[in-house]
Design a protein around this motif. Structure first.
Motif, PDB file in Angstrom:
ATOM      1  N   HIS A 121      10.396  13.713  12.438  1.00 24.37           N
ATOM      2  CA  HIS A 121      10.927  14.767  11.573  1.00 24.37           C
ATOM      3  C   HIS A 121      10.174  14.839  10.251  1.00 24.37           C
ATOM      4  O   HIS A 121       9.943  15.941   9.728  1.00 24.37           O
ATOM      5  N   ASP A 122       9.770  13.695   9.695  1.00 29.13           N
ATOM      6  CA  ASP A 122       8.905  13.734   8.513  1.00 29.13           C
ATOM      7  C   ASP A 122       7.583  14.405   8.855  1.00 29.13           C
ATOM      8  O   ASP A 122       7.048  15.197   8.074  1.00 29.13           O
ATOM      9  N   LEU A 201      13.964  23.045  12.400  1.00 33.03           N
ATOM     10  CA  LEU A 201      13.188  21.927  12.931  1.00 33.03           C
ATOM     11  C   LEU A 201      13.966  20.613  12.863  1.00 33.03           C
ATOM     12  O   LEU A 201      13.697  19.684  13.624  1.00 33.03           O
ATOM     13  N   LEU A 202      14.927  20.536  11.940  1.00 30.16           N
ATOM     14  CA  LEU A 202      15.703  19.306  11.779  1.00 30.16           C
ATOM     15  C   LEU A 202      17.030  19.347  12.526  1.00 30.16           C
ATOM     16  O   LEU A 202      17.575  18.299  12.886  1.00 30.16           O
ATOM     17  N   ALA A 203      17.556  20.548  12.743  1.00 32.36           N
ATOM     18  CA  ALA A 203      18.887  20.674  13.341  1.00 32.36           C
ATOM     19  C   ALA A 203      18.839  20.451  14.845  1.00 32.36           C
ATOM     20  O   ALA A 203      17.782  20.431  15.473  1.00 32.36           O
ATOM     21  N   GLU A 204      20.020  20.286  15.424  1.00 34.97           N
ATOM     22  CA  GLU A 204      20.136  20.121  16.874  1.00 34.97           C
ATOM     23  C   GLU A 204      21.356  20.904  17.356  1.00 34.97           C
ATOM     24  O   GLU A 204      22.329  21.076  16.611  1.00 34.97           O
ATOM     25  N   PHE A 221      19.539  15.369   7.567  1.00 37.55           N
ATOM     26  CA  PHE A 221      19.563  15.986   6.244  1.00 37.55           C
ATOM     27  C   PHE A 221      18.718  15.185   5.252  1.00 37.55           C
ATOM     28  O   PHE A 221      18.030  15.758   4.396  1.00 37.55           O
ATOM     29  N   GLU A 222      18.731  13.867   5.358  1.00 38.51           N
ATOM     30  CA  GLU A 222      17.968  13.018   4.440  1.00 38.51           C
ATOM     31  C   GLU A 222      16.468  13.282   4.517  1.00 38.51           C
ATOM     32  O   GLU A 222      15.739  13.051   3.551  1.00 38.51           O
ATOM     33  N   HIS A 223      15.993  13.768   5.664  1.00 43.75           N
ATOM     34  CA  HIS A 223      14.560  14.048   5.786  1.00 43.75           C
ATOM     35  C   HIS A 223      14.121  15.178   4.857  1.00 43.75           C
ATOM     36  O   HIS A 223      12.920  15.271   4.526  1.00 43.75           O
ATOM     37  N   THR A 238      18.154   7.788  -5.496  1.00 44.86           N
ATOM     38  CA  THR A 238      19.385   8.487  -5.151  1.00 44.86           C
ATOM     39  C   THR A 238      19.193   9.221  -3.835  1.00 44.86           C
ATOM     40  O   THR A 238      18.315  10.071  -3.720  1.00 44.86           O
ATOM     41  N   GLN A 239      20.016   8.908  -2.842  1.00 42.14           N
ATOM     42  CA  GLN A 239      19.909   9.595  -1.557  1.00 42.14           C
ATOM     43  C   GLN A 239      20.267  11.063  -1.720  1.00 42.14           C
ATOM     44  O   GLN A 239      21.199  11.424  -2.439  1.00 42.14           O
ATOM     45  N   LEU A 240      19.523  11.897  -1.023  1.00 42.70           N
ATOM     46  CA  LEU A 240      19.740  13.336  -1.107  1.00 42.70           C
ATOM     47  C   LEU A 240      21.157  13.699  -0.680  1.00 42.70           C
ATOM     48  O   LEU A 240      21.791  14.571  -1.270  1.00 42.70           O
TER      49      LEU A 240
END
Length: 439
Positions: A121-122, A201-204, A221-223, A238-240
């Motif tokens: 994903h990155d 691209l990130l969702a499923e 989401f963190e990506h 800080t995590q997104l």
């Protein structure tokens, strides 16, 4: 969600919502590193329709990866139909701009890149933004007259360099070079336009429902931290997800419930609109405020006191701008943040003796610049007759002429664009392997 979207501040239905206009401390910002140091001049990576191209590639990469959802250079080379050397270059460049220093790819040694792996994903987000075009400089009224004396179209960023550095400084250069606020607004507008595609691209899809019912888990989401961050603290601090109302304060021992991609899309658009409005307000205040200092030559004393613009936080770079006919020394205690930009300096000697993560040298001429200990990447662009002495992990040289580089680097230099009469003196273990050269 495959079609690009155009959303302006004025048309955003949430622009007037007080809940969508956060405090400036927690404003959304684009991460500059991928846009400034993460673009590669490899034609096969620039897609006409990134979404339609990358979705099949995503499936291919996931099918070739293990349960860790990571892929190595061999799988990348096969999926993208690029050479093994280019695949290694992609992984190495991705490592230099990743938002998480804890990722195994970041800690890989230069001779281990071939066997290292990247999170799918990155990698998809990295490949998507290869279509990003940098903000165009303002056109000079007589650009045709100087087109034959300075490199023209850049293979690296795709735009015309109308003036050489010396011509820029003689023509009140700052009128032509985009400001940092201009570049940030340009990056935000790009994200605003392509956000729906990026999320796709990130969702499923939800199991048992139609493919249009896409959701994002907290992990996916963190990506997005690869492209954006909130406030002045970096994504490592800080995590997104802690800024998102639908994921904040989630129990780490119990996975958060996936969120509809449409809800994430709407929330991010609100924050992007707020950030763009904040930039516009700052620009308006600046235009209506006191006149800025002259761009003409300054004395050594003035240069040391007025031409250094340190960013107010660790998020942005410190600027060394407009130094002319002077000498300047900056140490770690003189700089804020972990990155430096040296812009439009001429006929000077500049020492930056501080540990840094990133450094950029742009539009300088007849100047000697010493930059020490850069852990991520150095980029030198549109320079003329400069001597650069630096110790860094990676370096990119683009559109320069008659320059000399004394480099202590761990990776082969990447030389791109329209360059003339460069001399590069390397001190690295792999010197006999040559350069990554794209002309």
């Amino acid at each position: 969600m495959s079609d690009p979207i155009e959303t302006s501040i004025s048309s955003s239905s949430s622009a007037g919502d007080p809940n969508s206009n956060p405090n400036p401390i927690s404003l959304l910002h684009p991460r500059r590193e991928p846009f400034e140091h993460g673009l590669l001049p490899i034609p096969k990576l620039v897609f006409t329709d990134p979404t339609q191209t990358l979705i099949p590639i995503k499936q291919t990469l996931l099918s070739s990866s293990t349960n860790t959802r990571r892929v190595d250079s061999a799988a990348l080379s096969q999926s993208l139909q690029i050479s093994p050397d280019h695949a290694c270059l992609v992984l190495d460049t991705l490592a230099s701009v990743l938002h998480s220093d804890s990722d195994p790819l970041v800690s890989s040694k230069p001779d281990e890149i071939n066997s290292s792996s990247a999170d799918v994903h990155d990698l998809l987000l990295f490949l998507y933004i290869q279509s990003y075009k940098k903000l165009l400089p303002r056109t000079h009224k007589d650009s045709a007259a100087v087109a034959d004396v300075w490199p023209s179209t850049s293979a690296f960023d795709g735009y015309l360099s109308a003036l050489s550095p010396l011509q820029l400084v003689r023509s009140n250069s700052r009128r032509f070079v985009p400001s940092q606020a201009d570049e940030e607004a340009h990056q935000l507008s790009y994200l605003q336009k392509h956000l729906a595609n990026i999320l796709s691209l990130l969702a499923e899809p939800v199991e048992g429902e139609d493919e249009e019912s896409l959701v994002l888990t907290m992990d996916r989401f963190e990506h997005l931290g690869f492209l954006i961050q909130f406030g002045d603290k970096g994504p490592e601090e800080t995590q997104l997800s802690q800024h998102a109302p639908f994921f904040a304060n989630s129990d780490p021992d119990m996975p958060a419930v996936p969120v509809p991609a449409a809800q994430v899309h709407e929330w991010l658009l609100q924050n992007i609109a707020s950030a763009l409005e904040h930039i516009s307000e700052r620009a308006s205040l600046k235009e209506n405020g006191p006149a800025s200092a002259s761009d003409q030559d300054v004395s050594m004393a003035d240069a040391c006191t007025t031409s250094i613009k340190a960013s107010p936080s660790a998020r942005g770079p410190s600027f060394i701008e407009g130094i002319s006919k002077s000498s300047l020394v900056k140490q770690a205690s003189d700089l804020k943040g972990s990155s430096v930009k040296v812009l439009n300096c001429h006929d000077s000697v500049i020492y930056i003796l501080a540990p840094l993560r990133y450094a950029t040298v742009y539009g300088c001429s007849d100047t000697t610049i010493v930059i020490g200990a850069v852990g991520k990447a150095v980029r030198i662009e549109h320079c003329e007759r400069v001597h650069v002495i630096t110790a860094a992990k990676r370096i990119c040289i683009a559109n320069c002429r008659e320059c000399v580089f004394f480099l202590g680097v761990n990776q082969q230099p990447l030389i791109v664009g329209d360059n003339h009469k460069l001399q590069t003196i390397l001190a690295l273990s792999s010197v006999l392997k040559g350069l990554w050269l794209y002309v």
